[in-house]
Design a protein around this motif. Structure first.
Motif, PDB file in Angstrom:
ATOM      1  N   VAL A  81      37.262 -47.877 -39.697  1.00  0.00           N
ATOM      2  CA  VAL A  81      35.891 -48.373 -39.628  1.00  0.00           C
ATOM      3  C   VAL A  81      35.107 -47.905 -40.851  1.00  0.00           C
ATOM      4  N   LEU A  82      34.118 -48.689 -41.221  1.00  0.00           N
ATOM      5  CA  LEU A  82      33.239 -48.347 -42.327  1.00  0.00           C
ATOM      6  C   LEU A  82      31.910 -47.880 -41.748  1.00  0.00           C
ATOM      7  N   LEU A  83      31.453 -46.725 -42.177  1.00  0.00           N
ATOM      8  CA  LEU A  83      30.176 -46.166 -41.757  1.00  0.00           C
ATOM      9  C   LEU A  83      29.211 -46.228 -42.940  1.00  0.00           C
ATOM     10  N   VAL A  84      28.086 -46.929 -42.765  1.00  0.00           N
ATOM     11  CA  VAL A  84      27.096 -47.087 -43.835  1.00  0.00           C
ATOM     12  C   VAL A  84      25.812 -46.376 -43.406  1.00  0.00           C
ATOM     13  N   GLU A  85      25.528 -45.266 -44.077  1.00  0.00           N
ATOM     14  CA  GLU A  85      24.361 -44.437 -43.735  1.00  0.00           C
ATOM     15  C   GLU A  85      23.912 -43.723 -45.005  1.00  0.00           C
ATOM     16  N   ASP A  86      22.628 -43.850 -45.356  1.00  0.00           N
ATOM     17  CA  ASP A  86      22.150 -43.247 -46.601  1.00  0.00           C
ATOM     18  C   ASP A  86      21.684 -41.804 -46.434  1.00  0.00           C
ATOM     19  N   ASN A  87      21.507 -41.338 -45.210  1.00  0.00           N
ATOM     20  CA  ASN A  87      21.113 -39.952 -44.977  1.00  0.00           C
ATOM     21  C   ASN A  87      22.390 -39.105 -44.933  1.00  0.00           C
ATOM     22  N   ALA A 106      35.854 -52.683 -38.370  1.00  0.00           N
ATOM     23  CA  ALA A 106      34.449 -52.677 -37.991  1.00  0.00           C
ATOM     24  C   ALA A 106      33.588 -52.016 -39.053  1.00  0.00           C
ATOM     25  N   MET A 107      32.295 -52.360 -38.986  1.00  0.00           N
ATOM     26  CA  MET A 107      31.291 -51.702 -39.809  1.00  0.00           C
ATOM     27  C   MET A 107      30.199 -51.174 -38.880  1.00  0.00           C
ATOM     28  N   VAL A 108      29.843 -49.913 -39.070  1.00  0.00           N
ATOM     29  CA  VAL A 108      28.732 -49.283 -38.371  1.00  0.00           C
ATOM     30  C   VAL A 108      27.693 -49.003 -39.445  1.00  0.00           C
ATOM     31  N   ALA A 109      26.499 -49.613 -39.320  1.00  0.00           N
ATOM     32  CA  ALA A 109      25.510 -49.485 -40.398  1.00  0.00           C
ATOM     33  C   ALA A 109      24.126 -49.162 -39.873  1.00  0.00           C
ATOM     34  N   ASP A 110      23.442 -48.291 -40.614  1.00  0.00           N
ATOM     35  CA  ASP A 110      22.045 -47.986 -40.332  1.00  0.00           C
ATOM     36  C   ASP A 110      21.195 -49.160 -40.805  1.00  0.00           C
ATOM     37  N   VAL A 111      20.048 -49.376 -40.155  1.00  0.00           N
ATOM     38  CA  VAL A 111      19.148 -50.447 -40.562  1.00  0.00           C
ATOM     39  C   VAL A 111      18.409 -50.085 -41.837  1.00  0.00           C
ATOM     40  N   ASP A 112      17.839 -48.902 -41.876  1.00  0.00           N
ATOM     41  CA  ASP A 112      16.995 -48.484 -42.993  1.00  0.00           C
ATOM     42  C   ASP A 112      17.845 -47.790 -44.044  1.00  0.00           C
ATOM     43  N   LEU A 113      18.156 -48.509 -45.105  1.00  0.00           N
ATOM     44  CA  LEU A 113      18.940 -47.963 -46.196  1.00  0.00           C
ATOM     45  C   LEU A 113      18.000 -47.774 -47.385  1.00  0.00           C
ATOM     46  N   ALA A 114      17.495 -46.566 -47.561  1.00  0.00           N
ATOM     47  CA  ALA A 114      16.469 -46.264 -48.563  1.00  0.00           C
ATOM     48  C   ALA A 114      16.877 -46.723 -49.952  1.00  0.00           C
TER      49      ALA A 114
END
Length: 132
Positions: A11-17, A56-64
């Motif tokens: 899975v791909l995790l997309v999170e800027d924090n 799968a991709m798990v992504a945050d909405v707010d990507l600064a």
């Protein structure tokens, strides 16, 4: 913990924090997933293009600092890679009608490690991609 001999769904995790990225990645690995990490939209797209094993991709909405939100990224991913399951997460906003691609899941932050694993498993199961 997942069976060490069983193949781990990628899975791909997309999170800027960075702190949230590390915590979520650790939770998903503990749940038996092979986790690729991205902190930008560009890095996410590079992973998705290079790794056909990602289910799968798990992504945050707010990507600064990004021109795209997690919602926009999810729609782009669903259009280009329709076979991939998508889970969107946010502590700031709820999705409005039409913001998320069909079949995508939503998880409200903050969440427990178990809630993250359960939400991911639910979107994978709904797509027939479950394996963890």
């Amino acid at each position: 913990m997942a069976d060490a001999l069983a193949p781990q769904p990628a899975v791909l995790l997309v999170e800027d924090n960075p702190v949230q990225l590390l915590a979520a990645a650790a939770s998903l690995r503990e749940a038996g997933y092979d986790v690729a990490e991205a902190s930008t939209v560009e890095a996410a797209q590079n992973h998705l293009a290079a790794r056909p094993d990602l289910v799968a991709m798990v992504a945050d909405v707010d990507l600064a600092g990004e021109p795209l939100t997690g919602f926009t990224l999810a729609k782009a991913v669903a259009a280009r890679w329709p076979e991939r399951a998508i889970l969107i997460m946010s502590g700031m906003v709820w999705p409005t009608e039409g913001e998320m691609p069909m079949g995508a899941g939503f998880l409200r932050k903050p969440f427990t490690p178990e809630a993250l694993a359960t939400a991911l498993r639910a979107v994978l199961t709904a797509r027939g991609l479950d394996g963890a």
